[in-house]
Design a protein around this motif. Structure first.
Motif, PDB file in Angstrom:
ATOM      1  N   ARG A  12      16.428  24.598 -12.048  1.00  0.00           N
ATOM      2  CA  ARG A  12      17.334  23.124 -11.944  1.00  0.00           C
ATOM      3  C   ARG A  12      16.207  21.617 -11.394  1.00  0.00           C
ATOM      4  N   PHE A  13      14.553  22.734 -10.807  1.00  0.00           N
ATOM      5  CA  PHE A  13      13.999  21.921 -10.158  1.00  0.00           C
ATOM      6  C   PHE A  13      12.449  22.374 -10.740  1.00  0.00           C
ATOM      7  N   ILE A  14      12.095  20.481 -10.778  1.00  0.00           N
ATOM      8  CA  ILE A  14      11.095  20.364 -11.791  1.00  0.00           C
ATOM      9  C   ILE A  14       9.870  19.157 -10.958  1.00  0.00           C
ATOM     10  N   ASN A  15       8.622  19.436 -11.616  1.00  0.00           N
ATOM     11  CA  ASN A  15       8.060  18.238 -11.295  1.00  0.00           C
ATOM     12  C   ASN A  15       8.077  17.175 -12.991  1.00  0.00           C
ATOM     13  N   VAL A  16       7.666  15.990 -12.635  1.00  0.00           N
ATOM     14  CA  VAL A  16       6.997  14.670 -13.505  1.00  0.00           C
ATOM     15  C   VAL A  16       6.526  14.207 -12.424  1.00  0.00           C
ATOM     16  N   THR A  17       4.934  14.166 -12.444  1.00  0.00           N
ATOM     17  CA  THR A  17       4.465  13.249 -12.203  1.00  0.00           C
ATOM     18  C   THR A  17       4.082  11.464 -12.672  1.00  0.00           C
ATOM     19  N   ASN A  18       4.758  10.726 -11.543  1.00  0.00           N
ATOM     20  CA  ASN A  18       5.096   9.277 -12.499  1.00  0.00           C
ATOM     21  C   ASN A  18       3.214   8.624 -12.937  1.00  0.00           C
ATOM     22  N   GLY A  19       3.815   7.656 -13.501  1.00  0.00           N
ATOM     23  CA  GLY A  19       2.476   6.845 -14.785  1.00  0.00           C
ATOM     24  C   GLY A  19       2.576   5.904 -14.382  1.00  0.00           C
TER      25      GLY A  19
ATOM     26  N   LEU B  39     -10.729  -2.150  -2.796  1.00  0.00           N
ATOM     27  CA  LEU B  39     -10.305  -1.189  -2.271  1.00  0.00           C
ATOM     28  C   LEU B  39      -8.835  -0.862  -1.784  1.00  0.00           C
ATOM     29  N   SER B  40      -8.547   0.226  -2.762  1.00  0.00           N
ATOM     30  CA  SER B  40      -6.460   0.714  -2.403  1.00  0.00           C
ATOM     31  C   SER B  40      -6.608   1.189  -1.292  1.00  0.00           C
ATOM     32  N   GLU B  41      -5.480   0.892  -0.250  1.00  0.00           N
ATOM     33  CA  GLU B  41      -4.905   1.186   0.494  1.00  0.00           C
ATOM     34  C   GLU B  41      -3.319   1.911   0.468  1.00  0.00           C
ATOM     35  N   GLN B  42      -3.561   2.774   0.573  1.00  0.00           N
ATOM     36  CA  GLN B  42      -3.175   4.284   0.112  1.00  0.00           C
ATOM     37  C   GLN B  42      -2.546   5.137   1.678  1.00  0.00           C
ATOM     38  N   ILE B  43      -2.291   4.930   2.787  1.00  0.00           N
ATOM     39  CA  ILE B  43      -1.880   5.457   3.969  1.00  0.00           C
ATOM     40  C   ILE B  43      -1.352   5.700   4.470  1.00  0.00           C
ATOM     41  N   SER B  44      -0.099   5.595   3.834  1.00  0.00           N
ATOM     42  CA  SER B  44       1.542   6.209   4.322  1.00  0.00           C
ATOM     43  C   SER B  44       1.316   7.555   4.693  1.00  0.00           C
TER      44      SER B  44
ATOM     45  N   SER C 230       5.678   9.271  -4.298  1.00  0.00           N
ATOM     46  CA  SER C 230       4.410   9.520  -5.621  1.00  0.00           C
ATOM     47  C   SER C 230       3.479   7.636  -5.384  1.00  0.00           C
ATOM     48  N   GLY C 231       3.999   6.295  -5.308  1.00  0.00           N
ATOM     49  CA  GLY C 231       3.483   5.595  -5.338  1.00  0.00           C
ATOM     50  C   GLY C 231       2.757   5.240  -6.849  1.00  0.00           C
ATOM     51  N   THR C 232       3.234   4.114  -7.150  1.00  0.00           N
ATOM     52  CA  THR C 232       2.397   4.176  -9.153  1.00  0.00           C
ATOM     53  C   THR C 232       1.000   2.735  -8.778  1.00  0.00           C
ATOM     54  N   GLY C 233       1.122   1.874  -7.616  1.00  0.00           N
ATOM     55  CA  GLY C 233       0.154   0.651  -7.300  1.00  0.00           C
ATOM     56  C   GLY C 233      -1.062   2.173  -6.799  1.00  0.00           C
ATOM     57  N   ASN C 234      -1.326   3.340  -6.391  1.00  0.00           N
ATOM     58  CA  ASN C 234      -1.999   4.138  -5.991  1.00  0.00           C
ATOM     59  C   ASN C 234      -2.927   3.776  -7.546  1.00  0.00           C
ATOM     60  N   MET C 235      -2.031   4.095  -8.806  1.00  0.00           N
ATOM     61  CA  MET C 235      -2.143   3.762  -9.772  1.00  0.00           C
ATOM     62  C   MET C 235      -3.165   3.084 -10.392  1.00  0.00           C
TER      63      MET C 235
ATOM     64  N   THR D 148      -4.380   8.973   2.627  1.00  0.00           N
ATOM     65  CA  THR D 148      -3.989  10.243   3.006  1.00  0.00           C
ATOM     66  C   THR D 148      -3.628  12.045   1.575  1.00  0.00           C
ATOM     67  N   LEU D 149      -3.363  12.808   1.756  1.00  0.00           N
ATOM     68  CA  LEU D 149      -2.914  13.513   0.955  1.00  0.00           C
ATOM     69  C   LEU D 149      -1.563  13.176   1.107  1.00  0.00           C
ATOM     70  N   ASP D 150      -1.249  12.049   0.554  1.00  0.00           N
ATOM     71  CA  ASP D 150       0.265  11.991   0.560  1.00  0.00           C
ATOM     72  C   ASP D 150       0.965  11.233  -0.712  1.00  0.00           C
ATOM     73  N   GLY D 151       1.446  11.672  -1.740  1.00  0.00           N
ATOM     74  CA  GLY D 151       2.613  11.111  -3.150  1.00  0.00           C
ATOM     75  C   GLY D 151       0.996  11.708  -4.103  1.00  0.00           C
ATOM     76  N   ALA D 152       1.463  10.538  -5.163  1.00  0.00           N
ATOM     77  CA  ALA D 152      -0.044  11.076  -6.010  1.00  0.00           C
ATOM     78  C   ALA D 152      -0.868  10.753  -5.603  1.00  0.00           C
ATOM     79  N   ASN D 153      -1.643  10.409  -4.637  1.00  0.00           N
ATOM     80  CA  ASN D 153      -2.711  10.877  -4.121  1.00  0.00           C
ATOM     81  C   ASN D 153      -3.806  11.777  -3.928  1.00  0.00           C
ATOM     82  N   VAL D 154      -3.045  13.401  -3.924  1.00  0.00           N
ATOM     83  CA  VAL D 154      -3.631  14.526  -4.444  1.00  0.00           C
ATOM     84  C   VAL D 154      -3.840  14.400  -5.501  1.00  0.00           C
ATOM     85  N   GLU D 155      -3.443  14.396  -6.447  1.00  0.00           N
ATOM     86  CA  GLU D 155      -3.441  14.292  -7.748  1.00  0.00           C
ATOM     87  C   GLU D 155      -4.366  12.932  -8.432  1.00  0.00           C
TER      88      GLU D 155
END
Length: 829
Positions: free
Chosen positions: A468-475, A652-657, A664-669, A681-688
Motif C-alpha cells: 500500500r505504500f508508494i511515492n509520488v513526488t510533488n510538483g 538564492l532559495s533558502e531550503q534549510i529545514s 517535500s516542499g514546493t517553494g524549493n521547486m 539540507t538533504l531534506d524533502g525534495a531537495n534530494v531530488e
C-alpha cells in the motif's frame, strides 16, 4: 426537450478583441448596472471576470457531458485548502485571451494590469498543502483528466498579517467582502450534516444490528462551484466549496417561541463552521469547531459523490470502479468512517462489502514526518460530536487488530502501536492510522519522505501491508509559477525553444545549451534584474526599506516554524552584520535577505521568531556602517500574489529545514524553476532537486537524516557548539542581551534558552556548515557569468518537478483514471 447548446456553438471568437470588448461592456452595464463613465477598477474587474467566466461555462458543460458519456472514472480530491490565488490572469492565459482582453480594455481606457491587482487572493488555504491542491486541479484540467476538488468556502482566510512594531498582528481576511464573480452558488444542491445526538440500535430477526443516529443538530451544506480551466485545449473542471447554512427548522423553533434573537444567534453558531480557515485550536471550543469543520465538508462531499454516482446510473457496489477519493493529508480522514456510515446505515450494505468498497475507493497523501503534527482527537470529544463515527472507528479498529493478531501472533506491542486508538496519551483517535487502514494506497510526496514513512513513521503498517505504500513526488504548475508569474523569463524561453514547455515541462531541457551562450546569459540576467527592480519597489511600498536590485536577493519564504529554521538564516544575518562592522567582510557580496511567512496565532515561539527578525532588521537596516551591504526585511502578509513577485526575483532559495523533517516542499521547486540557486539540507525534495540540477549547481550543507537521528540517540549537547564557535556564541549573546531590544532587554532570552538547552532542530549543530556554504555562495556571486550559467541550468533541469508528471503518476498508479477531452475548444476544431 431540444438541446439549445451544441458543440458547434463554441464561440469561434474567444480570442477576438471586439467580441471580448462587447462582452465586457455588456457585463458592466447589464450584469452590474454600472455606467462605464464612472465605473471603478473593481467594477471593471468584476465585468471582465464575468466575461471570462462566460467563455468557460459552455466548455465546462461539455466537459461534464464528456465524462458522463464515457462513464469516466473521476477523482475527487478532498482538501481543507486550495490556495488558488487570483483567478483573472490565470484564466485568461489558460483560455488564450489575455492579449485580446488587454487590448479591449485599453480601448475603454482601462489598464488590465491595474484592475488585476484589485482582485484579492482567494483565502482558501495557508501553505504548501493548499498550493499543491491548487496545482493538482490546474493539471487535471490541462490534461483532460476527470476530477473535482472539494473543500470549504471560508468566509475569512486564516488572517491578514500586519507587522506592527515588529509584532505579528492578525486581522480578518475578508476576501469575500465584495463578492466572488467566479463562483456559482447551487442552493438546489444542499446536503444535511449532523452533529451530536444519540445512537439507537435495533436488531433484525437474524440478530444483525441496525444503528440509527438521531436528534442532535443539523447544518445544511450549500455548494458553490468554481470553474477551473485547463491550459490550451484542456477541459474545464470544477472546484466545489461548501458553506454552512442554518436549517429552516432550526430557525423556526426559535421564531415560533418568539425568541428572535435566539434564532439569529443559533443561525450564526451553525454558520460559524465555514466562517474561518483553521479556527484557533488553543481552546476546547476551537478544537471542537475544527473537528466539526472537517466532518462538515467531508460529509457533504461524500453525500454529493454518492448522489452523482447514482445519477450516473451506477449501483453503490461499483463506487470504487467509478470514483477515486484522495485524502489530502489527515484533515479529511474522518471520510473513512463517514463513507462506512453512509454505506452501512443509510444504504444497508453488509459491513464487509462496505469496507471493501471503502478501502478500494480511498487513497491517502501524507504531508508530514513529525508524529506531533499527525492529527489526533480525544475519544471523548469524538464520541460527543460524532457518536456514530466513534462507534464505527471502534469497529474498524477491532476488526483490523484481530487481523493483525492472527497474522502476527504474540506481538502485543505491535497491536498497541498500530491501534487506531492511542491509549497512552489520554485516549485519542489517531486519524493518520484511520487513513492508512482505510485506503488502498498511502503515498509520501518526495522520495526521501516516502522512504522515511515506510521505515519510521508508518514502519509497522508498511510491514503489515507493504503493497500500500508508494511515492509520488510533488510538483508545481508551470502555468502559474513561470508562464504567469515570470512573463519575462517565459517569453525568453519561448523565443528560444517554443511554447511546448508550458504543457510539457520536460521540454525545458532544450533550454540547457543556452546556459553556455553569452548572449542568452545576458538576456537571462536582464530578466532577473527587471524582476528584482519590481520586487524592490514592492518591498519599499510595503515596508519602507530600500533594497538594491544589484544585491544578492536571498529569500526564505514559508510558514514560520521552528523546523523550517528561519532562526538559522537569522544567525547568518547577524554573523554578516558583525563581520561588516568588524571590517572582516571583504569577501561578502551585498545581500538583501527577505523573510516572509505567517505564524499560527497560537504558536508562541513562531511569533517570537518574527519579532526577533524585525528587531534584527531594525538594527541592521539603520546602521550607517552597514549601508547597502546588508539589508534584512520581513515582507508582511505572504500569499500567492506576493509569492509571484518574490519568486521570480530571487537569486538564492533558502531550503534549510532539519534533515528528516520536511516532507517535500514546493517553494524549493518554484524558486529553482525561476532560476534561483538553492542552499539546502538533504531534506524533502531537495534530494531530488540535487539529483536533477547536479551537485555543482546547488549548495548542500549540514547533517544528513541518519546523522540527525544518530546525534539525537547518542545525546546532543547544543552548548558544545556555543563553547567551540566564537562567532556563534557572539550572535547568541547579542540576541540574549539588549542589543536588538534595548527597550526590553529580556525579550529574546527565551529563544536563546531554547537553543542552548534543547535545540530540537539542531540549528547550532548545522551553523558552521551553513556559514561555510554561504561563503561559497558569496564567491560564486562575484562571477556573474558563472552564477547565471548555473541559474539557467536550474531552470532547464526542473522538468521532473512539473505537477503534470505528479498527476500522471497519481492517475496511473493510484486513481486509475484516463484523459477524456471535451472536444472543440478555443475555437479550434
Amino acid at each position: 426537450m431540444n438541446d439549445i447548446l451544441h458543440e458547434s456553438q463554441f464561440t469561434p471568437l474567444e480570442n477576438d478583441r471586439k467580441a471580448l470588448g462587447d462582452s465586457i461592456r455588456g457585463r458592466l452595464i447589464h450584469s452590474l448596472g454600472k455606467d462605464p463613465r464612472i465605473a471603478t477598477e473593481r467594477d471593471w474587474l468584476h465585468a471582465v471576470a464575468l466575461a471570462v467566466r462566460e467563455r468557460m461555462l459552455e466548455r465546462w458543460i461539455f466537459t461534464r457531458r464528456s465524462y458522463q458519456a464515457a462513464s469516466a472514472k473521476r477523482v475527487y480530491y478532498l482538501s481543507m485548502e486550495f490556495l488558488i490565488g487570483r483567478s483573472l490572469v490565470n484564466a485568461m492565459l489558460n483560455l488564450g485571451i489575455y492579449d485580446a482582453a488587454r487590448e479591449a480594455l485599453a480601448e475603454f481606457g482601462v489598464d488590465l494590469a491595474e484592475i488585476a491587482e484589485v482582485e484579492p487572493d482567494a483565502a482558501l488555504g495557508n501553505g504548501g498543502l493548499g498550493r499543491l491542491a491548487a496545482c493538482i486541479l490546474d493539471s487535471l484540467a490541462t490534461q483532460c483528466l476527470p476530477g473535482i476538488g472539494y473543500g470549504i468556502r471560508y468566509e475569512f482566510g486564516m488572517f491578514a498579517q500586519e507587522i506592527r512594531d515588529g509584532v505579528q498582528i492578525e486581522h480578518p481576511d475578508s476576501w469575500l467582502r465584495y463578492g466572488n464573480p467566479w463562483e456559482l452558488p447551487r442552493p438546489e444542491g444542499l446536503h444535511p450534516v449532523r452533529f451530536y445526538g444519540n445512537l439507537i440500535t435495533h436488531y433484525r430477526p437474524n440478530g444483525e444490528a441496525q444503528h440509527f443516529w438521531e436528534d442532535g443538530e443539523t447544518v445544511m451544506a450549500m455548494p458553490y462551484d468554481l470553474p477551473i480551466p485547463g491550459y490550451g485545449p484542456g477541459n474545464v473542471n470544477n472546484l466545489r466549496l461548501w458553506a454552512a447554512k442554518a436549517t429552516r427548522d432550526f430557525e423556526l423553533d426559535y421564531f415560533n417561541e418568539g425568541d428572535y434573537i435566539g434564532a439569529v444567534e443559533q443561525k450564526n453558531v451553525s454558520e460559524n463552521i465555514s466562517r474561518v480557515l483553521y479556527p484557533n485550536d488553543a481552546s476546547q471550543a476551537g478544537r471542537e469547531l475544527r473537528l466539526k469543520q472537517e466532518y462538515f465538508f467531508v460529509s457533504a462531499s461524500l453525500q454529493d459523490i454518492l448522489s452523482r454516482h447514482r445519477e450516473d446510473g451506477h449501483p453503490l457496489t461499483s463506487l470504487h470502479d467509478h470514483a477515486a477519493i484522495q485524502l489530502n493529508d489527515t484533515h479529511p480522514a474522518i471520510a473513512v468512517a463517514e463513507l462506512m456510515r453512509l454505506l452501512v446505515d443509510e444504504n444497508d450494505l453488509p459491513w464487509e462489502q462496505a469496507w471493501s468498497i471503502t478501502v478500494r475507493t480511498f487513497a491517502y497523501t501524507n504531508h508530514t514526518l513529525m508524529p506531533e503534527a499527525l492529527e489526533t482527537w480525544p475519544v471523548a470529544l469524538m464520541a460527543r460530536v460524532l457518536p456514530r463515527h466513534m462507534q464505527i472507528i471502534y469497529d474498524i479498529n477491532h476488526r483490523f487488530l484481530n487481523d493483525v493478531r492472527h497474522r502476527f501472533p504474540g506481538e502485543h506491542e505491535l497491536l498497541r502501536r498500530v491501534s487506531l486508538i492511542d491509549e497512552d496519551h489520554g485516549r485519542r483517535v489517531r486519524m493518520a492510522h484511520l487513513a492508512v487502514v482505510g485506503s488502498h494506497h498511502t503515498n509520501g510526496v518526495a522520495a526521501l519522505h516516502s522512504e522515511l514513512l515506510r521505515n519510521t513513521l508508518f514502519s509497522d503498517f508498511s510491514r503489515i501491508m507493504p503493497e500500500r505504500f508508494i511515492n509520488v513526488t510533488n510538483g508545481v504548475t508551470p502555468r502559474l509559477w513561470l508562464h504567469q508569474a515570470n512573463p519575462g523569463l517565459g517569453d525568453l524561453i519561448c523565443r528560444h525553444i517554443g511554447e511546448g514547455w508550458i504543457r510539457d515541462l520536460d521540454q525545458l531541457a532544450s533550454f540547457a545549451p543556452l546556459a553556455d551562450d553569452t548572449d542568452a546569459r545576458a538576456e537571462f540576467r536582464a530578466v532577473k534584474l527587471a524582476n528584482k527592480r519590481r520586487l524592490a519597489q514592492y518591498v519599499a511600498d510595503k515596508t519602507g526599506v530600500a533594497v538594491d536590485p544589484a544585491a544578492l536577493f536571498d529569500v526564505q519564504i514559508k510558514r514560520i516554524h521552528e523546523y523550517k529554521r528561519q532562526l538559522l538564516k537569522l544567525l547568518h544575518v547577524i554573523t554578516l552584520y558583525n563581520r561588516i562592522r568588524d571590517g572582516q567582510a571583504d569577501d561578502c557580496v551585498p545581500r538583501a535577505v527577505l523573510f516572509a511567512g505567517k505564524a499560527a496565532p497560537a504558536y508562541v515561539m513562531a511569533k517570537r521568531i518574527i519579532r526577533l527578525i524585525n528587531d534584527v532588521a531594525d538594527v541592521v537596516n539603520n546602521d550607517p556602517l552597514v549601508g547597502d551591504r546588508l539589508k534584512c526585511v520581513f515582507v508582511p502578509n505572504y500569499g500567492v500574489s506576493s509569492a509571484t513577485l518574490i519568486i521570480p526575483a530571487a537569486d538564492l532559495s533558502e531550503q534549510i529545514s532539519t534533515a528528516g523533517t520536511e516532507a517535500s516542499g514546493t517553494g524549493n521547486m518554484k524558486l529553482a524553476l525561476n532560476g534561483a540557486l538553492t542552499i539546502g539540507t538533504l531534506d524533502g525534495a531537495n534530494v531530488e532537486i540535487r539529483d536533477e540540477v547536479g551537485e555543482d549547481n546547488i549548495f548542500i550543507f549540514g547533517l544528513r537524516t541518519e546523522e540527525v537521528e544518530s546525534l539525537r540517540r547518542n545525546g546532543y549537547d547544543p552548548q558544545s557548539h556555543y563553547r567551540e564557535n566564537p562567532e556563534l556564541a557572539r550572535c547568541l549573546d547579542m540576541i540574549a542581551s539588549d542589543f536588538f531590544a534595548p527597550d526590553d532587554p529580556h525579550r529574546h532570552r527565551p529563544i536563546v534558552d531554547s537553543l542552548l538547552h534543547e535545540d530540537r532542530y539542531l540549528l547550532l549543530a548545522d551553523y558552521a556548515a551553513y556559514i561555510e556554504a554561504q561563503g561559497e555562495i558569496d564567491r560564486l556571486y562575484r562571477s556573474p557569468e558563472e552564477w547565471t550559467r548555473k541559474a539557467m541550468l536550474n531552470t532547464a533541469r526542473m522538468g521532473r518537478f512539473s505537477i503534470d508528471r505528479t498527476v500522471k503518476e497519481y492517475a496511473s498508479r493510484i486513481w486509475g483514471i484516463e484523459p477524456r477531452c471535451a472536444g472543440r475548444t478555443r475555437g479550434v476544431s
